[in-house]
Enzyme design. Structure first.
Site, mmCIF file in Angstrom:
data_model
loop_
_atom_site.group_PDB
_atom_site.id
_atom_site.type_symbol
_atom_site.label_atom_id
_atom_site.label_comp_id
_atom_site.label_asym_id
_atom_site.label_seq_id
_atom_site.Cartn_x
_atom_site.Cartn_y
_atom_site.Cartn_z
ATOM 1 N N ASP A 34 38.874 61.275 40.723
ATOM 2 C CA ASP A 34 38.259 61.165 42.040
ATOM 3 C C ASP A 34 37.489 62.449 42.313
ATOM 4 O O ASP A 34 38.078 63.522 42.441
ATOM 5 C CB ASP A 34 39.346 60.953 43.101
ATOM 6 C CG ASP A 34 38.792 60.731 44.508
ATOM 7 O OD1 ASP A 34 37.596 60.980 44.725
ATOM 8 O OD2 ASP A 34 39.568 60.314 45.381
ATOM 9 N N SER A 46 40.756 58.343 52.880
ATOM 10 C CA SER A 46 39.956 59.559 52.892
ATOM 11 C C SER A 46 40.248 60.384 54.146
ATOM 12 O O SER A 46 41.398 60.711 54.414
ATOM 13 C CB SER A 46 38.475 59.191 52.772
ATOM 14 O OG SER A 46 37.679 60.303 52.441
ATOM 15 N N HIS A 91 36.662 57.142 44.510
ATOM 16 C CA HIS A 91 37.300 57.515 45.772
ATOM 17 C C HIS A 91 37.683 56.317 46.636
ATOM 18 O O HIS A 91 38.228 56.502 47.713
ATOM 19 C CB HIS A 91 36.348 58.433 46.560
ATOM 20 C CG HIS A 91 36.964 59.085 47.750
ATOM 21 N ND1 HIS A 91 38.125 59.850 47.681
ATOM 22 C CD2 HIS A 91 36.595 59.094 49.059
ATOM 23 C CE1 HIS A 91 38.427 60.302 48.876
ATOM 24 N NE2 HIS A 91 37.529 59.858 49.728
#
Length: 267
Positions: A217, A95, A245
């Site tokens: 996602d 991320s 995610h």
């Protein structure tokens, strides 16, 4: 200050093997890699750590000034590498950590040999032809909700971010991770994450790079993965057959396999 204690650094695997550093995203800690790290440690030396303000890090080292920018988190990465005297590191960032890794590699290129970006997003807000997945109003609402009731936001958003409703234990794990973070620290990290724009930084990437995206996602849609791949010359894009995610939790075998195959080819 002892950096290894400050960032709760843990090293596994065989000394002398190629080094893989696993970096967690917003609201999480190194435990997010618990299903991936042991498998990678069979072949690599694996470095796990917590950003200051997360997990088992030293909370006294946190400051809103330093960690109000992604550069503060990149300094954590570099300082851990310096404390362990690491070079030729394969940095795996989940991320927002994907962009943190880009900044760390730009400041100390001699310490990094490759990047693996898991669910990266250089900018979360839609901008003209760029689709980040959120409008400015969406992000304002997200941050307002988080700042007014962080625990409630965590319980609501974690299952959405994780997806996989048929496996509620995954959403519960992410919820618990979010809730373990100090709300005041989480508010700063959230603003740092969701208001950042690292698109211009992508052109500085000069090491082999793997972009790992999930088929579905809500945080980093596939348009974003395609953008990152196109912006980094010579990068490789792999779409995992995974939803949500956090593929290191929902699809750990596929995630590990993709990382391992990419790094093997570079040896």
């Amino acid at each position: 200050m002892n950096i290894l204690r400050r960032n709760n650094v843990k090293v596994s695997g065989s000394p002398g093997s190629p080094v893989v550093m696993l970096a967690h995203g917003f609201g999480c800690d190194q435990n997010m890699w618990g299903l991936v790290a042991p498998a990678l440690a069979e072949e690599f030396q694996v470095v796990l750590f917590d950003y200051v303000g997360s997990g088992g890090s030293d909370p006294s080292a946190w400051s809103a000034e330093r960690y109000g920018s992604l550069d503060g988190y990149a300094r954590d990465v570099v300082e851990v590498c310096e404390a362990l005297d690491l070079r030729d590191v394969a940095f795996v960032g989940h991320s927002v950590s994907a962009m943190i890794g880009v900044r760390a590699a730009a400041t100390t290129p001699e310490r990094f040999s490759s990047l693996v970006m898991v669910g990266p997003s250089p900018c979360y807000i839609d901008d003209d032809a760029y689709r980040g997945g959120f409008s400015a109003e969406d992000i304002d609402e997200l941050l307002e909700s988080l700042e007014s009731n962080y625990l409630g936001w965590s319980a609501t958003m974690a299952p959405v971010i994780m997806a996989n409703p048929e496996r509620p234990e995954l959403g519960e794990e992410l919820t618990n991770s979010f809730c373990a973070t100090d709300p005041a620290i989480a508010r700063v990290f959230a603003r740092t994450t969701f208001l950042s724009d690292s698109r211009d930084d992508l052109k500085s990437v000069g090491v082999p790079t793997l972009v790992l995206e999930c088929a579905q996602d809500v945080i980093a849609p596939r348009e974003v993965g395609g953008y990152v791949h196109a912006a980094i010359p010579g990068s490789r894009l792999i779409t995992l057959d995974a939803t949500g995610h956090c593929p290191q939790l929902s699809a750990p075998e596929a995630t590990t396999s993709a990382i391992r195959a990419f790094l093997r080819e570079l040896r």
